[in-house]
Design a protein around this motif. Structure first.
Motif, PDB file in Angstrom:
ATOM      1  N   ALA A 167      29.542 -33.640 -39.160  1.00 25.73           N
ATOM      2  CA  ALA A 167      29.313 -32.298 -39.687  1.00 25.73           C
ATOM      3  C   ALA A 167      27.985 -31.739 -39.205  1.00 25.73           C
ATOM      4  O   ALA A 167      27.877 -30.547 -38.887  1.00 25.73           O
ATOM      5  CB  ALA A 167      29.355 -32.333 -41.215  1.00 25.73           C
ATOM      6  N   THR A 168      26.970 -32.605 -39.127  1.00 28.78           N
ATOM      7  CA  THR A 168      25.651 -32.155 -38.662  1.00 28.78           C
ATOM      8  C   THR A 168      25.703 -31.717 -37.204  1.00 28.78           C
ATOM      9  O   THR A 168      25.155 -30.669 -36.832  1.00 28.78           O
ATOM     10  CB  THR A 168      24.617 -33.281 -38.836  1.00 28.78           C
ATOM     11  N   VAL A 169      26.378 -32.510 -36.378  1.00 30.26           N
ATOM     12  CA  VAL A 169      26.509 -32.148 -34.959  1.00 30.26           C
ATOM     13  C   VAL A 169      27.314 -30.856 -34.813  1.00 30.26           C
ATOM     14  O   VAL A 169      26.981 -29.972 -34.014  1.00 30.26           O
ATOM     15  CB  VAL A 169      27.159 -33.291 -34.164  1.00 30.26           C
ATOM     16  N   GLY A 170      28.391 -30.725 -35.613  1.00 28.91           N
ATOM     17  CA  GLY A 170      29.210 -29.521 -35.538  1.00 28.91           C
ATOM     18  C   GLY A 170      28.434 -28.274 -35.906  1.00 28.91           C
ATOM     19  O   GLY A 170      28.539 -27.237 -35.240  1.00 28.91           O
ATOM     20  N   VAL A 171      27.621 -28.355 -36.954  1.00 28.58           N
ATOM     21  CA  VAL A 171      26.803 -27.207 -37.351  1.00 28.58           C
ATOM     22  C   VAL A 171      25.767 -26.904 -36.279  1.00 28.58           C
ATOM     23  O   VAL A 171      25.494 -25.734 -35.969  1.00 28.58           O
ATOM     24  CB  VAL A 171      26.133 -27.474 -38.709  1.00 28.58           C
ATOM     25  N   GLY A 172      25.194 -27.949 -35.685  1.00 26.62           N
ATOM     26  CA  GLY A 172      24.227 -27.728 -34.622  1.00 26.62           C
ATOM     27  C   GLY A 172      24.846 -27.033 -33.417  1.00 26.62           C
ATOM     28  O   GLY A 172      24.221 -26.153 -32.801  1.00 26.62           O
ATOM     29  N   LEU A 173      26.096 -27.374 -33.074  1.00 28.52           N
ATOM     30  CA  LEU A 173      26.771 -26.746 -31.936  1.00 28.52           C
ATOM     31  C   LEU A 173      27.126 -25.286 -32.216  1.00 28.52           C
ATOM     32  O   LEU A 173      27.343 -24.512 -31.269  1.00 28.52           O
ATOM     33  CB  LEU A 173      28.033 -27.530 -31.588  1.00 28.52           C
ATOM     34  N   CYS A 174      27.199 -24.916 -33.498  1.00 29.30           N
ATOM     35  CA  CYS A 174      27.486 -23.522 -33.841  1.00 29.30           C
ATOM     36  C   CYS A 174      26.363 -22.578 -33.417  1.00 29.30           C
ATOM     37  O   CYS A 174      26.540 -21.350 -33.468  1.00 29.30           O
ATOM     38  CB  CYS A 174      27.732 -23.383 -35.342  1.00 29.30           C
ATOM     39  N   ASN A 175      25.225 -23.118 -33.012  1.00 31.73           N
ATOM     40  CA  ASN A 175      24.155 -22.275 -32.476  1.00 31.73           C
ATOM     41  C   ASN A 175      24.522 -21.697 -31.117  1.00 31.73           C
ATOM     42  O   ASN A 175      23.832 -20.802 -30.622  1.00 31.73           O
ATOM     43  CB  ASN A 175      22.851 -23.070 -32.363  1.00 31.73           C
ATOM     44  N   GLY A 176      25.585 -22.235 -30.517  1.00 32.75           N
ATOM     45  CA  GLY A 176      26.054 -21.700 -29.241  1.00 32.75           C
ATOM     46  C   GLY A 176      25.455 -22.347 -28.020  1.00 32.75           C
ATOM     47  O   GLY A 176      25.681 -21.891 -26.897  1.00 32.75           O
ATOM     48  N   THR A 177      24.693 -23.418 -28.208  1.00 29.20           N
ATOM     49  CA  THR A 177      24.083 -24.113 -27.075  1.00 29.20           C
ATOM     50  C   THR A 177      23.960 -25.597 -27.374  1.00 29.20           C
ATOM     51  O   THR A 177      23.727 -25.991 -28.537  1.00 29.20           O
ATOM     52  CB  THR A 177      22.695 -23.534 -26.745  1.00 29.20           C
ATOM     53  N   LEU A 178      24.125 -26.415 -26.355  1.00 25.95           N
ATOM     54  CA  LEU A 178      23.987 -27.863 -26.518  1.00 25.95           C
ATOM     55  C   LEU A 178      22.541 -28.265 -26.772  1.00 25.95           C
ATOM     56  O   LEU A 178      22.275 -29.358 -27.284  1.00 25.95           O
ATOM     57  CB  LEU A 178      24.512 -28.580 -25.275  1.00 25.95           C
ATOM     58  N   LYS A 179      21.613 -27.397 -26.417  1.00 24.98           N
ATOM     59  CA  LYS A 179      20.205 -27.712 -26.575  1.00 24.98           C
ATOM     60  C   LYS A 179      19.786 -27.775 -28.042  1.00 24.98           C
ATOM     61  O   LYS A 179      18.712 -28.289 -28.347  1.00 24.98           O
ATOM     62  CB  LYS A 179      19.351 -26.680 -25.850  1.00 24.98           C
ATOM     63  N   ALA A 180      20.617 -27.253 -28.934  1.00 24.79           N
ATOM     64  CA  ALA A 180      20.271 -27.241 -30.351  1.00 24.79           C
ATOM     65  C   ALA A 180      20.602 -28.555 -31.041  1.00 24.79           C
ATOM     66  O   ALA A 180      20.406 -28.680 -32.252  1.00 24.79           O
ATOM     67  CB  ALA A 180      20.999 -26.099 -31.054  1.00 24.79           C
ATOM     68  N   VAL A 181      21.108 -29.543 -30.287  1.00 25.43           N
ATOM     69  CA  VAL A 181      21.457 -30.850 -30.843  1.00 25.43           C
ATOM     70  C   VAL A 181      20.703 -31.927 -30.073  1.00 25.43           C
ATOM     71  O   VAL A 181      20.667 -31.918 -28.838  1.00 25.43           O
ATOM     72  CB  VAL A 181      22.980 -31.112 -30.765  1.00 25.43           C
ATOM     73  N   ASN A 182      20.107 -32.847 -30.791  1.00 25.11           N
ATOM     74  CA  ASN A 182      19.400 -33.972 -30.180  1.00 25.11           C
ATOM     75  C   ASN A 182      20.418 -35.080 -29.874  1.00 25.11           C
ATOM     76  O   ASN A 182      20.646 -35.975 -30.689  1.00 25.11           O
ATOM     77  CB  ASN A 182      18.310 -34.480 -31.122  1.00 25.11           C
ATOM     78  N   PHE A 183      21.033 -35.002 -28.696  1.00 22.64           N
ATOM     79  CA  PHE A 183      22.100 -35.941 -28.356  1.00 22.64           C
ATOM     80  C   PHE A 183      21.576 -37.347 -28.105  1.00 22.64           C
ATOM     81  O   PHE A 183      22.352 -38.305 -28.133  1.00 22.64           O
ATOM     82  CB  PHE A 183      22.877 -35.445 -27.132  1.00 22.64           C
TER      83      PHE A 183
END
Length: 259
Positions: free
Chosen positions: A207-223
């Motif tokens: 859920a955390t990753v999904g919400v982070g991806l809702c920012n519209g960019t992969l850069k918003a998630v610490n992969f």
């Protein structure tokens, strides 16, 4: 944070000062001086273990130390996330209380069953001497004991989970947190209805990753952090299985009295 804890007047401050002022000396642990020191340190160690989570500064630990590679990485992640007005986030702060309660209920509904299952089977077979008794309903007292132990683990060591699952994956705010908690809670409750065991920590990570991806960019998630979590999940099964198998092998082959 430790410097602040050392100045406290309560049990936590006493325990921290005791550990600081009574270091173990040279030589083996059975030296008289070290045994006296250890007698002073054990109560302080127990106190720290029980109360450290209450005093842990989770907000400071989530972002990482400024100037370190992790701190710079998290600054880039936060910069890529969209920020909403404070009025909106304040409104969601009340909603997040409700979603947190729902997530807490979902956690107990599923994870208690996961943990009590093996124990209930072993206890029933041991107490009755009949393996078929393992299929009997689980007594309420066993559910209560497991609930208490899980709660104790969360109180004493849960801050490490919160530190990682907090802002070290993506930018958090009340609106985002509400979506994460409700998404994970709904997933866990649906699986619970079908008596399927799932991991609450895995659900909240997704859920955390999904919400982070809702920012519209992969850069918003610490992969990088997400990859470490996935690696730990994969490694858990073979490592735990190997340790369990080795211990069982030692028990089965240990010297024993014949009946």
């Amino acid at each position: 944070m430790n410097a602040q804890l050392l100045k406290k007047r309560g049990p936590m401050g006493w325990a921290m000062r005791t550990l600081r002022d009574n270091p173990m000396g040279p030589g083996e642990i059975y030296e008289v001086k070290n045994m006296k020191t250890l007698a002073k340190r054990i109560p302080a160690m127990v106190t720290c273990g029980l109360l450290y989570g209450f005093h842990y500064d989770i907000h400071a630990a989530q972002t990482g130390i400024a100037g370190t590679p992790e701190g710079k990485r998290m600054q880039r992640v936060y910069a890529a996330a969209e920020k909403y007005p404070n009025e909106v986030e304040h409104t969601y702060s009340f909603v997040q209380i409700l979603t947190a309660c729902t997530a807490s209920f979902a956690h107990g509904a599923n994870d208690i069953g996961n943990s009590v299952g093996p124990w209930a089977v072993i206890y029933s077979a041991w107490s009755t001497g009949d393996a078929a008794a393992a299929k009997a309903p689980v007594p309420v007292w066993q559910l209560a004991v497991l609930s208490a132990t899980i709660s104790l683990g969360l109180i004493t060591y849960g801050y490490n989970i919160m530190k990682v699952m907090g802002n070290k994956i993506t930018y958090h705010s009340p609106s985002r947190g509400s979506s994460m908690e409700m998404g994970a809670a709904i997933t866990v409750l649906v699986f619970s209805q079908f008596s399927l065991p799932v991991s609450t920590s895995m659900c909240i990570t997704g859920a955390t990753v999904g919400v982070g991806l809702c920012n519209g960019t992969l850069k918003a998630v610490n992969f990088q952090r997400v990859g470490l979590l996935l690696l730990s999940w994969i490694a858990t099964i073979p490592i735990a299985g190997t340790i369990g198998g080795v211990l069982m092998g030692l028990f089965l082959n240990a010297p024993h009295f014949s009946s």
